[in-house]
Write a protein that holds these residues in place. Sequence first.
Motif, PDB file in Angstrom:
ATOM      1  N   LEU A 189       0.859  -1.177   0.000  1.00 35.92           N
ATOM      2  CA  LEU A 189       0.000   0.000   0.000  1.00 35.92           C
ATOM      3  C   LEU A 189       0.898   1.232   0.000  1.00 35.92           C
ATOM      4  CD1 LEU A 189      -2.490  -1.026   2.854  1.00 35.92           C
ATOM      5  CD2 LEU A 189      -2.873  -1.286   0.399  1.00 35.92           C
ATOM      6  N   TRP A 190       0.396   2.340  -0.549  1.00 33.97           N
ATOM      7  CA  TRP A 190       1.165   3.568  -0.476  1.00 33.97           C
ATOM      8  C   TRP A 190       0.239   4.776  -0.460  1.00 33.97           C
ATOM      9  CZ3 TRP A 190       1.090   0.434  -4.773  1.00 33.97           C
ATOM     10  CH2 TRP A 190       0.654   0.978  -5.982  1.00 33.97           C
ATOM     11  N   ARG A 192      -0.214   8.880  -1.495  1.00 30.82           N
ATOM     12  CA  ARG A 192       0.217  10.053  -2.256  1.00 30.82           C
ATOM     13  C   ARG A 192      -0.823  11.138  -2.045  1.00 30.82           C
ATOM     14  NH1 ARG A 192       1.700  10.834  -8.693  1.00 30.82           N
ATOM     15  NH2 ARG A 192       2.700  12.883  -8.421  1.00 30.82           N
ATOM     16  N   ARG A 195      -4.543  10.385  -0.517  1.00 32.11           N
ATOM     17  CA  ARG A 195      -5.138   9.130  -0.962  1.00 32.11           C
ATOM     18  C   ARG A 195      -4.268   7.923  -0.618  1.00 32.11           C
ATOM     19  NH1 ARG A 195      -6.929  10.911  -7.127  1.00 32.11           N
ATOM     20  NH2 ARG A 195      -8.773  12.155  -6.539  1.00 32.11           N
ATOM     21  N   TYR A 197      -3.310   4.205  -1.896  1.00 32.74           N
ATOM     22  CA  TYR A 197      -3.315   3.448  -3.148  1.00 32.74           C
ATOM     23  C   TYR A 197      -3.023   1.971  -2.889  1.00 32.74           C
ATOM     24  CZ  TYR A 197      -3.303   7.850  -5.732  1.00 32.74           C
ATOM     25  OH  TYR A 197      -3.644   9.083  -6.248  1.00 32.74           O
ATOM     26  N   VAL A 225      -9.575   5.713  -0.887  1.00 28.29           N
ATOM     27  CA  VAL A 225      -8.821   4.552  -1.341  1.00 28.29           C
ATOM     28  C   VAL A 225      -8.933   4.436  -2.857  1.00 28.29           C
ATOM     29  CG1 VAL A 225      -8.696   2.026  -1.305  1.00 28.29           C
ATOM     30  CG2 VAL A 225      -9.053   3.291   0.835  1.00 28.29           C
ATOM     31  N   VAL A 226      -7.797   4.244  -3.506  1.00 25.39           N
ATOM     32  CA  VAL A 226      -7.756   4.090  -4.959  1.00 25.39           C
ATOM     33  C   VAL A 226      -7.087   2.761  -5.285  1.00 25.39           C
ATOM     34  CG1 VAL A 226      -6.946   5.042  -7.149  1.00 25.39           C
ATOM     35  CG2 VAL A 226      -7.582   6.585  -5.262  1.00 25.39           C
ATOM     36  N   GLU A 227      -7.813   1.859  -5.943  1.00 28.43           N
ATOM     37  CA  GLU A 227      -7.236   0.612  -6.431  1.00 28.43           C
ATOM     38  C   GLU A 227      -7.084   0.705  -7.941  1.00 28.43           C
ATOM     39  OE1 GLU A 227      -8.409  -3.241  -4.374  1.00 28.43           O
ATOM     40  OE2 GLU A 227     -10.189  -2.012  -4.003  1.00 28.43           O
ATOM     41  N   PHE A 230      -0.647   0.305 -11.533  1.00 28.23           N
ATOM     42  CA  PHE A 230       0.344   1.369 -11.443  1.00 28.23           C
ATOM     43  C   PHE A 230       1.725   0.812 -11.774  1.00 28.23           C
ATOM     44  CE2 PHE A 230      -2.979   1.937  -8.241  1.00 28.23           C
ATOM     45  CZ  PHE A 230      -3.509   3.156  -8.628  1.00 28.23           C
ATOM     46  N   GLU A 234       5.111   5.544 -11.204  1.00 27.75           N
ATOM     47  CA  GLU A 234       4.007   6.086 -10.398  1.00 27.75           C
ATOM     48  C   GLU A 234       4.162   5.691  -8.932  1.00 27.75           C
ATOM     49  OE1 GLU A 234      -0.019   5.841 -12.748  1.00 27.75           O
ATOM     50  OE2 GLU A 234       1.262   4.141 -13.313  1.00 27.75           O
ATOM     51  N   PHE A 235       4.516   4.426  -8.697  1.00 26.19           N
ATOM     52  CA  PHE A 235       4.668   3.947  -7.330  1.00 26.19           C
ATOM     53  C   PHE A 235       5.751   4.718  -6.582  1.00 26.19           C
ATOM     54  CE2 PHE A 235       7.310   1.156  -4.644  1.00 26.19           C
ATOM     55  CZ  PHE A 235       6.432   0.969  -3.592  1.00 26.19           C
ATOM     56  N   ALA A 238       5.317   7.984  -4.505  1.00 26.23           N
ATOM     57  CA  ALA A 238       4.535   7.961  -3.269  1.00 26.23           C
ATOM     58  C   ALA A 238       5.166   8.826  -2.187  1.00 26.23           C
ATOM     59  CB  ALA A 238       4.408   6.524  -2.773  1.00 26.23           C
TER      60      ALA A 238
END
Length: 281
Positions: A189-190, A192, A195, A197, A225-227, A230, A234-235, A238
């Motif tokens: 999980l991360w 940003r 939010r 992710y 929460v965004v699923e 990625f 992008e990761f 974070a």
Amino acid sequence: MTKSPFMLINGVATDTVAVTDRGLAYGDGLFETVQLRAGRPLLLDLHLERLRSGCERLAIDTRTLFVDLQQDLQRLKSLCPMQSFGVLKILVTRGAGGRGYLPQAGMTPTRILMLSVMPEYPHSPAQVGVRVRWCDMALALSPRLAGIKHLNRLEQVLARSEWDDPYIREGLLCDTEGFVVEGTMSNLLWVRGSRLYAPLLDRCGVAGVVRGRLLQLAVAAGIEVVEGRFGKIEFEQADEVMLCNSLIDIWPVVTLGARHWSVGPVTRQLQSLLAKDYLAC
């Protein structure tokens, strides 16, 4: 001296399984790893729910399975002081049968319950954070098996074999299309901005019990929460990164190659929410 595991196989205290068992021959089965605190299994209902879902996906006979498992758990408590252990592992295979991939009709599932001591995690990783690395191994796309915790873990075995540096606590895996999925033993999980992710796990990866619970707790706490899918770039943008599973709870990630993070406020908030949730188990 390390305490030896204590096992029940189909309700009998033994450490022997049939060599014809399909779990041994083909990885034809599932497992759950449950943390024990003072002999109390944490999030057990969620683990059993995922196990049931996995059995349905693999078409393993569940007509008496969960009644039998509950009886096994009661027998385990009567035979062994569970509070002296930290981990309960539950394995279910399709059962013992002849050779060949085609399952025989009327097979009785094999039930294995194993108590082990809690692994030692030196240097307080939950507090100070951990160092991780990218793995070269890529996870194959397999939507039929995605999410469930089946017994075939060869991808994770190969990925974990890529390093032996004790200061690197985990390796991160992408799928064959380059999307970030999970760690070798954990979910990822991360944060940003405001939010939280999480990678989608509809094509590969394990839908961890603690991961699922953390996403619920985050939503209840007002965290968006965004699923999704990625990539590494992008990761690595974070603000906070964390690992989670049923034994480590939440480990903040502080180093990945040349990228460094601090242990952030959302990570600490989720650690607190999870600890409170455990008290209600």
